[in-house]
Design an enzyme around this catalytic site. Sequence first.
Site, PDB file in Angstrom:
ATOM      1  N   ASP A 298       0.852  -1.188   0.000  1.00  0.00           N
ATOM      2  CA  ASP A 298       0.000   0.000   0.000  1.00  0.00           C
ATOM      3  C   ASP A 298       0.888   1.238   0.000  1.00  0.00           C
ATOM      4  O   ASP A 298       2.023   1.203   0.471  1.00  0.00           O
ATOM      5  CB  ASP A 298      -0.902  -0.008   1.244  1.00  0.00           C
ATOM      6  CG  ASP A 298      -1.931   1.124   1.242  1.00  0.00           C
ATOM      7  OD1 ASP A 298      -2.290   1.598   0.154  1.00  0.00           O
ATOM      8  OD2 ASP A 298      -2.360   1.529   2.339  1.00  0.00           O
ATOM      9  N   HIS A 299       0.356   2.310  -0.543  1.00  0.00           N
ATOM     10  CA  HIS A 299       1.033   3.606  -0.464  1.00  0.00           C
ATOM     11  C   HIS A 299       0.701   4.272   0.871  1.00  0.00           C
ATOM     12  O   HIS A 299      -0.461   4.359   1.248  1.00  0.00           O
ATOM     13  CB  HIS A 299       0.572   4.522  -1.607  1.00  0.00           C
ATOM     14  CG  HIS A 299       1.184   4.196  -2.921  1.00  0.00           C
ATOM     15  ND1 HIS A 299       0.483   4.260  -4.115  1.00  0.00           N
ATOM     16  CD2 HIS A 299       2.438   3.803  -3.255  1.00  0.00           C
ATOM     17  CE1 HIS A 299       1.286   3.932  -5.117  1.00  0.00           C
ATOM     18  NE2 HIS A 299       2.469   3.644  -4.614  1.00  0.00           N
ATOM     19  N   TYR A 473      -4.674   4.735   0.274  1.00  0.00           N
ATOM     20  CA  TYR A 473      -5.807   3.909  -0.176  1.00  0.00           C
ATOM     21  C   TYR A 473      -5.515   3.151  -1.464  1.00  0.00           C
ATOM     22  O   TYR A 473      -6.345   3.080  -2.352  1.00  0.00           O
ATOM     23  CB  TYR A 473      -7.085   4.767  -0.344  1.00  0.00           C
ATOM     24  CG  TYR A 473      -7.162   5.885   0.667  1.00  0.00           C
ATOM     25  CD1 TYR A 473      -7.408   5.614   2.016  1.00  0.00           C
ATOM     26  CD2 TYR A 473      -6.946   7.217   0.299  1.00  0.00           C
ATOM     27  CE1 TYR A 473      -7.447   6.633   2.961  1.00  0.00           C
ATOM     28  CE2 TYR A 473      -6.984   8.235   1.242  1.00  0.00           C
ATOM     29  CZ  TYR A 473      -7.230   7.936   2.564  1.00  0.00           C
ATOM     30  OH  TYR A 473      -7.258   8.941   3.496  1.00  0.00           O
ATOM     31  N   HIS A 474      -4.322   2.540  -1.544  1.00  0.00           N
ATOM     32  CA  HIS A 474      -3.915   1.837  -2.761  1.00  0.00           C
ATOM     33  C   HIS A 474      -3.439   0.411  -2.483  1.00  0.00           C
ATOM     34  O   HIS A 474      -2.355   0.022  -2.922  1.00  0.00           O
ATOM     35  CB  HIS A 474      -2.781   2.607  -3.463  1.00  0.00           C
ATOM     36  CG  HIS A 474      -3.164   3.961  -3.941  1.00  0.00           C
ATOM     37  ND1 HIS A 474      -2.225   4.950  -4.202  1.00  0.00           N
ATOM     38  CD2 HIS A 474      -4.362   4.522  -4.216  1.00  0.00           C
ATOM     39  CE1 HIS A 474      -2.846   6.044  -4.610  1.00  0.00           C
ATOM     40  NE2 HIS A 474      -4.146   5.804  -4.621  1.00  0.00           N
ATOM     41  N   PRO A 475      -4.206  -0.421  -1.791  1.00  0.00           N
ATOM     42  CA  PRO A 475      -3.746  -1.796  -1.541  1.00  0.00           C
ATOM     43  C   PRO A 475      -3.730  -2.626  -2.823  1.00  0.00           C
ATOM     44  O   PRO A 475      -4.633  -2.522  -3.658  1.00  0.00           O
ATOM     45  CB  PRO A 475      -4.777  -2.334  -0.547  1.00  0.00           C
ATOM     46  CG  PRO A 475      -6.019  -1.558  -0.837  1.00  0.00           C
ATOM     47  CD  PRO A 475      -5.552  -0.179  -1.217  1.00  0.00           C
TER      48      PRO A 475
END
Length: 537
Positions: A298-299, A473-475
């Site tokens: 994630d980011h 919010y980038h899983p």
Amino acid sequence: MNKNNEASEFDYVIVGAGSAGCVLANRLTANGRHSVLLLEAGPKDTNLWIHVPLGYGRLFKEKSVNWMYQTEPEPGLNGRQVFQPRGKVLGGSSSINGLLYVRGQHEDYDRWRQRGNAGWGYDDVLPYFKKAENQQRGADKYHGIGGPLPVSDWRHHDPLSEAFVVAAAEVGIPTNPDFNGATQEGAGFFQTTTRRGRRASTAFSYLRPARKRPNLHIETSALAQRILFEGRRAKAVEYKQDGHARTARARKEILVSSGAYNSPQLLQLSGIGPADLLKQHGIEILLDAPGVGNDLQDHMQVRLITRCSQKCTLNDVVNNPIRKMMAGIQYAASRKGPLTIAAGTSGAFFKTSPRLASPDIQIHFLPFSTDKMGEKLHALSGFTASVCQLRPESRGSLRIKSADPAVPPEIRINYLATETDRRAFIDGIRILRRILAAPALKAYAVAEVDPGAKVQSDDELLDFCRRTGSTVYHPTSTCRMGNDPLAVVDQRLRVRGIEGLRVVDASVMPDLMSGNTNAPTIMIAEKASDMILEDAR
């Protein structure tokens, strides 16, 4: 929409009507030859705030359209749990996200191909980005027109966001008019997935044009329980709707498009996953696949907040009843103004070291400030610039906590687990501070509010990251594509060791790409649609 299925058997059953699932539903039904059932755990996308760009702030903690997940306590973030909003509605996270259209770097996809994922290099995927796109600026080497997905410039003049781009140039970061063109590096304005000032989710862009097709059936409030098999061939999906258990059979394939958290969860619930985990929860093991739920990435972002000397921020609009009302009137009349603000107006991509081949940091600039995203804006005039490390080395996992599909999974991301990740944030904050101190922003910047001028040393900056860092919010990558023993799907996104089952969403990314994940997820689904139709011949 067809509320009641007359048929319980379809050619394809798609689990999840999100960024990927809506694309699949459109493309697989377009020729009229295949019947498709699209299952969505959440409701229809009728919430007003879904369609207003700035509405993402209202949807952060709106449980009617949001899974509202939490990580386990994160060791690298002082044991804090990190809130993980994910879309639970038609359109999935494309209905609640920050709307930014960022594809990543050419190098990301070439790296995927170099790791043995044939057909996934930049030259291979660019045609699918263009196929999806209806670019406001017109077609060129990198962009397409006529596709379902509107990609637009921001419809609001904001002097702060413009000053950020000029300030970046003043410290040596070149201006870049197109982060999705020849190169990503530089500073400029983000484009968004909007059409005339309204959100263009995949439910709007792909599903609405297709929903009246007789061969497409859409079921909402339908939570998948498990996939059913005959031998090692996926044959049906069991789901619960209105308290009743239902079963939908697939003549050809089952397509899991439930996202980086829910896709591995469903596979594990269905007996595909780490054997020890499945045994622990009394689930019959169909396939011991230790890679399912592995490699979660994630980011992370760290936000710097600056007090503004002029009342030109969104804080000032929201905290003034008259200005707030005028902004609402402006949006209602013209679909322009502050309500069109996405989760980044301008931004930058840069390298923290000249030794790097491509940028490792993304900056999101926003003309407002708040303690936490989705919460009340500050009373002061303030703006935010966040540091996001693009290619983290840290890896986590997704594991079911129960055999009950309604129980949220265990999410461990392990932010800041490596020295590379920690160093990137320290150096990224230092470069961002140089931008914020440049002449172009001096007319606006009074003082840094958070973390504040007293925080200077590496240890102090790292402590700030641990205290305040959160997700962008980038899983991804929990059902990773590849050829190694832990890879879950092959290059055609078929689950390895299983027939009639594919995963199509951000969970199949071999690793996290350098930017926002929505556009790449749509590209993956466009490419998958072609592969599925080819294999159906």
